[in-house]
Design an enzyme around this catalytic site. Sequence first.
Site, mmCIF file in Angstrom:
data_model
loop_
_atom_site.group_PDB
_atom_site.id
_atom_site.type_symbol
_atom_site.label_atom_id
_atom_site.label_comp_id
_atom_site.label_asym_id
_atom_site.label_seq_id
_atom_site.Cartn_x
_atom_site.Cartn_y
_atom_site.Cartn_z
ATOM 1 N N HIS A 59 0.861 -1.184 0.000
ATOM 2 C CA HIS A 59 0.000 0.000 0.000
ATOM 3 C C HIS A 59 0.896 1.232 0.000
ATOM 4 O O HIS A 59 1.164 1.830 1.043
ATOM 5 C CB HIS A 59 -0.900 -0.010 1.242
ATOM 6 C CG HIS A 59 -1.969 1.034 1.234
ATOM 7 N ND1 HIS A 59 -3.231 0.818 1.749
ATOM 8 C CD2 HIS A 59 -1.978 2.312 0.778
ATOM 9 C CE1 HIS A 59 -3.951 1.916 1.618
ATOM 10 N NE2 HIS A 59 -3.210 2.841 1.026
ATOM 11 N N GLU A 91 -2.646 -1.702 -3.122
ATOM 12 C CA GLU A 91 -3.726 -0.918 -2.539
ATOM 13 C C GLU A 91 -3.375 0.565 -2.565
ATOM 14 O O GLU A 91 -2.194 0.924 -2.505
ATOM 15 C CB GLU A 91 -3.940 -1.305 -1.067
ATOM 16 C CG GLU A 91 -4.335 -2.733 -0.822
ATOM 17 C CD GLU A 91 -4.533 -3.004 0.658
ATOM 18 O OE1 GLU A 91 -5.143 -4.041 0.976
ATOM 19 O OE2 GLU A 91 -4.078 -2.202 1.498
ATOM 20 N N HIS A 122 -7.973 -5.635 7.631
ATOM 21 C CA HIS A 122 -7.736 -4.609 8.636
ATOM 22 C C HIS A 122 -7.966 -5.191 10.030
ATOM 23 O O HIS A 122 -9.087 -5.490 10.420
ATOM 24 C CB HIS A 122 -8.598 -3.359 8.466
ATOM 25 C CG HIS A 122 -7.962 -2.144 9.102
ATOM 26 N ND1 HIS A 122 -7.153 -1.279 8.401
ATOM 27 C CD2 HIS A 122 -7.975 -1.691 10.367
ATOM 28 C CE1 HIS A 122 -6.715 -0.328 9.211
ATOM 29 N NE2 HIS A 122 -7.192 -0.566 10.420
#
Length: 237
Positions: free
Chosen positions: A43, A70, A190
């Site tokens: 990410h 991401e 997450h």
Amino acid sequence: MTKLSVNINKIATLRNSRGGNVPNLLKVAQDLENFGAQGITIHPRPDERHIKYQDAFDLKSIVHTEYNIEGNPIPKFMDLVLQIKPTQVTLVPDADDAITSNAGWNTVKHKDFLIDVINECKRNGIRTSIFVDPVLEMIEGAKETGTDRIELYTEEFAKQYELGNTKGIDSYVVAAVRANELGLGINAGHDLSLDNIQFFKENIPNLLEVSIGHALISESIYLGIENVVNMYLQKLK
């Protein structure tokens, strides 16, 4: 079996904290795949405080499983993705100063924007996933964008599970059932961890992939990274 994609941002954070190339991000990605991980996630953020944009290019020839990038689809991020053409791009509505992802997309409000981004990814052969909260309106809105998958934002589930409230998964189950009805693939991520991943997996129908980084790397400090990957794989069967 649900696939495990390991987010290696924390490895980059550790490397960057001292400069140099220890730990070696590319070697870690290779080792994770050798230990059984079925994907690598990164990410990159605009300030490159962990994953650097060059890392994203360097990993392209290293990752032989699924490569998931991401990020917030700002022009710089989209230029990166369209050059690399990873297996999957996961669109996340991050503010520039966000420490970590903290909300899913409003897929109704941002429908037209998401349609444009997703169409561009699809034209380049990239599978798309969008980060969403477990809210039916947002799931149904995601379908309208043309995305291939959604990624359920699981922070609230993890928080409730840690408090002993197993009912915290209920909204995720409802969201997953609706996503299945609409033909959307389901990813999740997450704050998923060894403590809660099996319960989550057992309750979410047709969960295709989880992306786990912070917990897995933290647990690996204590347990050893090869051992942790195999423990995840056993729990995800």
